[in-house]
Design a protein around this motif. Structure first.
Motif, PDB file in Angstrom:
ATOM      1  N   ILE A  47       0.910  -1.240  -0.032  1.00 28.90           N
ATOM      2  CA  ILE A  47      -0.003   0.014  -0.106  1.00 28.90           C
ATOM      3  C   ILE A  47       0.935   1.240   0.015  1.00 28.90           C
ATOM      4  O   ILE A  47       0.403   2.177  -0.614  1.00 28.90           O
ATOM      5  CB  ILE A  47      -0.960   0.002   1.236  1.00 28.90           C
TER       6      ILE A  47
ATOM      7  N   GLN B 232       1.306   0.721  15.203  1.00 30.07           N
ATOM      8  CA  GLN B 232      -0.002   0.281  15.432  1.00 30.07           C
ATOM      9  C   GLN B 232       0.124  -1.234  16.256  1.00 30.07           C
ATOM     10  O   GLN B 232       0.906  -1.934  16.070  1.00 30.07           O
ATOM     11  CB  GLN B 232      -0.490  -0.119  14.166  1.00 30.07           C
TER      12      GLN B 232
ATOM     13  N   ARG C 172      -4.841   3.361  14.309  1.00 35.26           N
ATOM     14  CA  ARG C 172      -5.937   2.140  14.431  1.00 35.26           C
ATOM     15  C   ARG C 172      -5.637   1.354  13.301  1.00 35.26           C
ATOM     16  O   ARG C 172      -6.139   0.238  13.139  1.00 35.26           O
ATOM     17  CB  ARG C 172      -6.962   2.924  14.499  1.00 35.26           C
ATOM     18  N   ASP C 173      -5.256   1.800  11.940  1.00 33.61           N
ATOM     19  CA  ASP C 173      -5.350   0.900  10.629  1.00 33.61           C
ATOM     20  C   ASP C 173      -4.321   1.583   9.713  1.00 33.61           C
ATOM     21  O   ASP C 173      -3.638   2.561  10.038  1.00 33.61           O
ATOM     22  CB  ASP C 173      -6.650   1.152  10.101  1.00 33.61           C
ATOM     23  N   THR C 174      -4.348   1.029   8.875  1.00 31.88           N
ATOM     24  CA  THR C 174      -3.389   0.893   7.577  1.00 31.88           C
ATOM     25  C   THR C 174      -3.252   2.394   7.092  1.00 31.88           C
ATOM     26  O   THR C 174      -2.315   3.219   6.818  1.00 31.88           O
ATOM     27  CB  THR C 174      -3.843   0.072   6.429  1.00 31.88           C
ATOM     28  N   GLU C 175      -4.574   3.136   7.113  1.00 33.06           N
ATOM     29  CA  GLU C 175      -4.793   4.236   6.248  1.00 33.06           C
ATOM     30  C   GLU C 175      -4.152   5.314   7.128  1.00 33.06           C
ATOM     31  O   GLU C 175      -3.489   6.119   6.616  1.00 33.06           O
ATOM     32  CB  GLU C 175      -6.135   4.515   5.859  1.00 33.06           C
TER      33      GLU C 175
END
Lengths: 490, 490
Positions: free
Chosen positions: B194, B262, B301-304
């Protein structure tokens, strides 16, 4: 529960006159453009160009006293000279000429007018007075008015692009089952573009601007009644007619149509900015929270969340419970999805001991509890995907399953068999929401979508959508007595 | 504050032996592949193929007792026969043969071993015992060990791809100033892909798996010391050596290098899933929150979110205050950004009366307070963009400005002048973070990035990043006494 169409209930809440007065606006057979420009780049020139490029199937009448023709179409000097009472007139003239023009339209029996011009209540007291005059025309004649200070409307199925938003040039909208209404024209345009780029088909698009007549609340009701719309997306800075909003939201819920609403002006600074933008009074934010909760509306914070939920909702499966199954080829993502699900109040219910034992014999080092970690080994033996999915579905526990495959499921050899596995699973379990988390180019993503599965690159976003769609299901299931729809301002 | 390089302070916290033992792993001059396969699609065949495709500049020694050559490179029967003590040995043999192989590597004076094989502590008691044996080798010999149950490491600048992750095939990583360490191999691969697709250059990539020796904590410290790294991204399910983590985070902060972490297993269900994945003990989540807050780590919290913050951080500007200026061509997005900023605790400070008056004369129907709504009119008169930006910067109030231009700034005629305006603004105000919200193809986005501006499609995500980067600035500014770095397990 999907798209309930209880016609008896609908008859009770839907006076026909409401539907009739917006239909000519959004599905016109004839359109006049007042202030039409021969220059296809100008505000008065763009709607004509966009409609011709899109193959609009109705009649177009440019109105311009200074020209014989506009963009090669014969022009008329005034709206009175146009040979038929048109369904929709687009008004793209200077602000000071707008009221006279609108009066002329009403006199020519135009059914609806779209006023692009800015410089009304959002600017000055003088502008406020002129806006009041427009409101009076809408109130005292049969003509409906959209705007002023708006970017227009479109119907992507008929090629009616009654708008000057240049987003159309960056990607022409494709018809789908989503209806979108936005008080802000520029933000509505941004939403339309991002939706189009994501492959979300917006059928009707309405920007309401200063709302001297047609407003976000009424448009939601119209979209709720339209048979081709199954998902409604709305943006507003303030809503004046509370009763109309309640009636429209109740109608949408009664018809099983999810409403995703971004109401801004949550903070004092935001509310102050809204006042100078569309002259909207943002109102007490907690009240909106309460209303949205009551009617099962999803309140979105931003574009991404709004379109994530709308996109997934177009697939029409709303999980009947909050129990979710998580399948992953990465244990790490399994943990991440489990955290996200639990924190959203979803239930990551463990598989039965028997099912776990069965999966463990298939793949000894897999983790079959839930999240079900099938590891990358699944891609050396695709029957593992099929069997794991079958076992999860056979449990009968999960109303939604999120499957994380990252880029691996986008590999050429994988797309056919994996999409077939999910298509077959969806056929046998149509009420289970199957979401895939995949990284791949649009054509590959499309293959999985055609199998009936929404696709998200980000697994956390996929999990959040399960939460949103299951809440719609809860709202649709609640007992909803028919609600009398407040008629638009008489 | 950007990348402080206080060498005196560093000398106090950085024993040289720590740096030395990981350098051969991540910047090897020679690599052996034990269990090398002639089939470039197999786990033992991929690292060789990836390194050759990427033009690895070191020496490669395939080890395979059954072949004269592997993928056309002369092979050796055992590690002992390789003609030099290699810097790094990749071990891709069945789990049961791993301990003997690792011993042979240590005996051959290999400096670091990467163990791909799974089937250790994450699987069984027997596996746990074999993992303990590996840990003992790392402890009692100079050889460092990564894994087992990992996907390897890479150094994108030298073409050293000591990994079998097939993400490399979906997009080869490009060198940049980001270092990434992930306990999970599959998720680390997903992150790498990503990031690569988003144009974020990852220089060093380390997956630690079961962490019998090298762990996430130590790797963060190594990245913090490396002169080519300015942003550190980490993923972990559990951290065993608390002191090592503290020392590494303190070092990163002292060097002005943001850490985006993360840590999953926040919930009981997530923590249980982590145990079966990398045998990690997730620990009490609130403790991690406290540690991260103390050391100024951004917990994602997340990849994005993780990559949003990492991407923006690579531009090296960390706002010295929380005062943000918002510029927009859509009043609606102005309201949305203001809401997001206020709710995140940013200060949407109004412009001075004088500045507002000046802008009002330029564009009477604009809203110059903050958010500054320059309306779409700015694109008929580009000097409005320049002047508005100049006036906002001249206030001296804002340490960050977010400018929303949607797809309009991606139009051919706009890219040159607007990017030049921002480049010049950045030159004159290098400490002000200028973020643009633009929808456009990668080559257009690149033009704005080259002007020194991070670009986000979504304006809400742009505002969130201002929050994250200003918190780094606060953390870097706090007084940080030198901390003694705990040496790795002796």
């Amino acid at each position: 529960m999907t798209h309930a169409e209880d016609s008896d209930q609908m008859a009770a809440v839907q006076p026909n006159d409401v539907e009739d007065t917006l239909a000519p606006l959004l599905n016109p057979g004839s359109v006049a453009i007042i202030g039409a420009s021969d220059n296809p780049a100008r505000i008065g020139g763009r709607p004509l160009r966009y409609m011709r490029d899109a193959g609009f199937n109705g009649r177009i009448y440019p109105v311009n006293p200074n020209r014989e023709s506009v963009q090669e179409i014969p022009a008329f000097a005034t709206i009175a000279e146009v040979p038929e009472p048109v369904d929709t007139a687009i008004i793209a003239v200077p602000a000071r000429a707008v009221v006279d023009t609108a009066e002329a339209c009403a006199a020519a029996n135009v059914k609806a007018a779209i006023i692009f011009s800015a410089g009304f209540a959002e600017m000055s007291d003088d502008g406020r007075r002129r806006q009041d005059a427009l409101a009076a025309i809408a109130r005292t004649t049969p003509m409906r008015i959209v705007g002023p200070n708006c970017l227009g409307v479109y119907n992507s199925a008929t090629g009616f692009f009654g708008t000057f938003t240049s987003t159309i040039e960056a990607g022409r909208p494709t018809p789908g089952r989503v209806g979108l209404v936005s008080q802000s024209g520029a933000y509505g345009s941004h939403l339309s573009l991002i939706a189009t780029l994501r492959g979300i088909g917006i059928r009707f698009w309405v920007t309401t601007g200063n709302e001297c007549d047609v407003d976000v609340a009424e448009t939601i009701g119209w979209l709720a009644r339209h048979p081709d719309i199954s998902v409604i997306v709305a943006y507003a800075e303030g809503v004046c007619d509370r009763d109309r909003l309640f009636a429209s939201l109740a109608l949408a819920r009664a018809r099983g149509k999810p409403v995703i609403f971004q109401k801004v002006g949550r903070t004092d600074v935001g509310a102050a900015a809204a006042r100078t933008h569309t002259a909207a009074l943002a109102g007490t934010d907690a009240v909106y929270d309460g209303v949205f909760r009551q009617y099962g509306v999803h309140r979105a914070r931003d574009t991404e969340e709004m379109l994530d939920v709308a996109y997934a909702a177009t697939f029409g499966t709303f999980p009947a419970s909050r129990r979710v199954g998580l399948m992953t080829i990465s244990g790490g993502v399994g943990v991440q999805m489990a955290d996200e699900a639990v924190e959203r109040g979803l239930e990551v219910t463990p598989m039965s001991a028997a099912a776990q034992a069965r999966l463990k014999t298939l793949l000894p080092y897999a983790s079959p509890r839930n999240p079900v970690d099938i590891t990358a080994q699944a891609f050396n033996d695709l029957t593992l995907v099929t069997t794991n999915l079958d076992v999860m579905l056979a449990e009968g526990t999960y109303d939604a399953i999120v499957a994380f495959f990252t880029f691996v499921a986008a590999a050429k050899a994988m797309v056919g068999p994996i999409s077939e596995t999910f298509r077959e699973a969806k056929r046998r379990h149509p009420n289970c929401l199957l979401i895939m988390s995949i990284v791949g180019p649009p054509d590959i993503v499309r293959r999985y979508e055609e199998a009936g599965c929404p696709v998200f690159e980000d697994p956390a976003r996929a999990v959040r959508v399960v939460d949103a769609l299951s809440r719609f299901s809860e709202a649709f299931a609640r007992h909803t007595p028919p609600v009398a729809l407040t008629a638009p301002a008489p």
